[in-house]
Design a protein around this motif. Structure first.
Motif, PDB file in Angstrom:
ATOM      1  N   CYS A 195      -8.314  -4.283   0.917  1.00 51.35           N
ATOM      2  CA  CYS A 195      -7.109  -4.957   1.071  1.00 51.35           C
ATOM      3  C   CYS A 195      -6.869  -6.148   0.320  1.00 51.35           C
ATOM      4  O   CYS A 195      -5.890  -6.326  -0.457  1.00 51.35           O
ATOM      5  CB  CYS A 195      -6.901  -5.406   2.674  1.00 51.35           C
TER       6      CYS A 195
ATOM      7  N   ARG B 290      -8.493  -6.553  -2.525  1.00 54.95           N
ATOM      8  CA  ARG B 290      -8.433  -6.272  -4.064  1.00 54.95           C
ATOM      9  C   ARG B 290      -6.837  -5.527  -4.444  1.00 54.95           C
ATOM     10  O   ARG B 290      -6.398  -5.826  -5.381  1.00 54.95           O
ATOM     11  CB  ARG B 290      -9.423  -5.215  -4.368  1.00 54.95           C
ATOM     12  N   ALA B 291      -6.347  -5.103  -3.317  1.00 53.71           N
ATOM     13  CA  ALA B 291      -4.861  -4.483  -3.353  1.00 53.71           C
ATOM     14  C   ALA B 291      -3.999  -5.474  -3.653  1.00 53.71           C
ATOM     15  O   ALA B 291      -2.943  -5.419  -4.360  1.00 53.71           O
ATOM     16  CB  ALA B 291      -4.305  -3.672  -2.332  1.00 53.71           C
TER      17      ALA B 291
ATOM     18  N   THR C   5      -1.430  -6.691  -7.198  1.00 53.63           N
ATOM     19  CA  THR C   5       0.102  -6.589  -6.922  1.00 53.63           C
ATOM     20  C   THR C   5       0.728  -7.459  -7.555  1.00 53.63           C
ATOM     21  O   THR C   5       0.626  -8.799  -7.717  1.00 53.63           O
ATOM     22  CB  THR C   5       0.302  -6.297  -5.573  1.00 53.63           C
TER      23      THR C   5
ATOM     24  N   LEU D  82       2.528  -3.277  -3.116  1.00 56.05           N
ATOM     25  CA  LEU D  82       1.415  -3.638  -2.316  1.00 56.05           C
ATOM     26  C   LEU D  82       0.903  -2.335  -1.462  1.00 56.05           C
ATOM     27  O   LEU D  82      -0.229  -1.741  -1.550  1.00 56.05           O
ATOM     28  CB  LEU D  82       1.643  -4.472  -1.178  1.00 56.05           C
TER      29      LEU D  82
ATOM     30  N   GLU E  31       1.465   0.789  -2.247  1.00 60.04           N
ATOM     31  CA  GLU E  31       0.963   1.894  -3.095  1.00 60.04           C
ATOM     32  C   GLU E  31      -0.680   1.454  -3.628  1.00 60.04           C
ATOM     33  O   GLU E  31      -1.444   2.271  -3.681  1.00 60.04           O
ATOM     34  CB  GLU E  31       1.506   1.955  -4.360  1.00 60.04           C
ATOM     35  N   ASN E  32      -0.814   0.418  -3.840  1.00 61.14           N
ATOM     36  CA  ASN E  32      -2.178  -0.543  -4.270  1.00 61.14           C
ATOM     37  C   ASN E  32      -3.137  -0.216  -2.999  1.00 61.14           C
ATOM     38  O   ASN E  32      -4.305  -0.085  -3.204  1.00 61.14           O
ATOM     39  CB  ASN E  32      -1.944  -1.700  -4.679  1.00 61.14           C
ATOM     40  N   LEU E  33      -2.725  -0.277  -1.920  1.00 62.23           N
ATOM     41  CA  LEU E  33      -3.570  -0.470  -0.642  1.00 62.23           C
ATOM     42  C   LEU E  33      -4.167   1.135  -0.690  1.00 62.23           C
ATOM     43  O   LEU E  33      -5.193   1.286  -0.358  1.00 62.23           O
ATOM     44  CB  LEU E  33      -2.748  -0.708   0.460  1.00 62.23           C
ATOM     45  N   ARG E  34      -3.041   2.013  -0.733  1.00 61.45           N
ATOM     46  CA  ARG E  34      -3.571   3.549  -0.661  1.00 61.45           C
ATOM     47  C   ARG E  34      -4.464   3.751  -1.928  1.00 61.45           C
ATOM     48  O   ARG E  34      -5.652   4.607  -1.669  1.00 61.45           O
ATOM     49  CB  ARG E  34      -2.327   4.349  -0.893  1.00 61.45           C
ATOM     50  N   GLU E  35      -4.334   3.332  -2.998  1.00 59.23           N
ATOM     51  CA  GLU E  35      -5.358   3.570  -4.085  1.00 59.23           C
ATOM     52  C   GLU E  35      -6.693   2.904  -3.863  1.00 59.23           C
ATOM     53  O   GLU E  35      -7.629   3.283  -3.772  1.00 59.23           O
ATOM     54  CB  GLU E  35      -4.825   2.985  -5.269  1.00 59.23           C
ATOM     55  N   GLU E  36      -6.648   1.499  -3.575  1.00 60.56           N
ATOM     56  CA  GLU E  36      -8.132   0.873  -3.058  1.00 60.56           C
ATOM     57  C   GLU E  36      -8.764   1.430  -1.716  1.00 60.56           C
ATOM     58  O   GLU E  36      -9.900   1.370  -1.973  1.00 60.56           O
ATOM     59  CB  GLU E  36      -7.598  -0.622  -2.918  1.00 60.56           C
TER      60      GLU E  36
END
Length: 269
Positions: free
Chosen positions: A194, A196-197, A201, A242, A244-249
């Motif tokens: 979380c 890192r996401a 962002t 954020l 989208e980045n959470l899903r990736e991380e």
């Protein structure tokens, strides 16, 4: 048949020459005094912190008052009975007030909003279940543009008397995004993903630093909430980025995002 010219001539004949001179002199003095008073009022208002629109409205009302007094004084010098005229104006003003009660209430609310500054043009506010960006503040209503591109007109009477949430007052807004993780996922691994996401962002402010908290034990997973801040104008873009980045991380860290599912066990005899 009514003779208008004759009536005017008879009325003019009843007015003495001295009354005409007194009325002309009174009119001239009142007009000069009105200009001087308006000029003085304009200077005094410029020294105040009132908005320019409120100053214009105050000057407009003051000007109307001065001209009304000028008409009354001039008519009095002509020998016209002002008792009936004042009574007629009083009845007329009462009727107008009753007929335009909502309009006057909105005007009063608009003056309250313009003078107390609970929000300004460009602020994102919420009131009465309606939220949007303030586009215009008039005496009658306040115009908002909602996030889905609609235009909402809120009456100032209701807006001044109801609760108003101004999301732009501080210049920044807090994002609180909830994310679920499987029960077998290590807590620290989820928090690291979380963070890192949030750091990746664009639009997330480094100060205050983003925070991740375990906030709930759900039926199918553990709920973590990511708290971070963004400028008011960057809020929506930062929030969606954020997510989208959470899903990736989570995918990179091998953290499973749980979803509702049904396990069926078949037992054979």
């Amino acid at each position: 048949m009514f003779d208008l010219n004759g009536a005017l001539q008879r009325f003019a004949g009843k007015i003495a020459l001295e009354n005409l001179l007194a009325a002309a002199l009174t009119l001239a003095v009142c007009m000069v005094a009105a200009r001087l008073l308006l000029k003085l009022a304009r200077r005094l208002l410029r020294r105040t912190r009132l908005e320019e629109r409120i100053q214009r409205y105050v000057l407009m009302f003051f000007k109307l008052l001065l001209y009304t007094l000028t008409v009354v004084f001039t008519a009095g010098c002509l020998g016209i009975n002002m008792t009936s005229l004042v009574a007629l104006l009083s009845v007329g003003s009462l009727g107008v007030t009753l007929a335009a009660e909502d309009v006057l209430g909105n005007v009063a609310g608009g003056l309250v909003i313009l003078s107390s500054h609970p929000f300004a043009i460009g602020d994102f506010i919420e009131s009465g279940g309606v939220s949007g960006t303030v586009e215009e503040i008039s005496l009658n209503h306040t115009k908002l543009t909602t996030p889905d591109g609609l235009t909402a007109l809120l009456p100032n009477k209701e807006l001044a008397a109801s609760k108003v949430i101004n999301y732009s007052a501080l210049g920044r807004r807090r994002i609180a995004w909830k994310m679920s993780a499987a029960y077998d996922a290590p807590t620290e691994a989820v928090k690291t993903a979380c963070r890192r996401a949030a750091e990746a962002t664009e639009g997330i402010l480094p100060d205050p630093a983003p925070a991740v908290c375990l906030t709930e034990f759900g039926e199918s997973g553990i709920c973590f909430t990511v708290y971070c801040w963004a400028l008011a104008e960057d809020f929506w873009d930062a929030q969606f980025a954020l997510a989208e980045n959470l899903r990736e991380e989570f995918s990179k860290a091998g953290v499973e995002i749980p979803y509702n599912k049904l396990d069926v066990h078949i037992q054979t005899g």
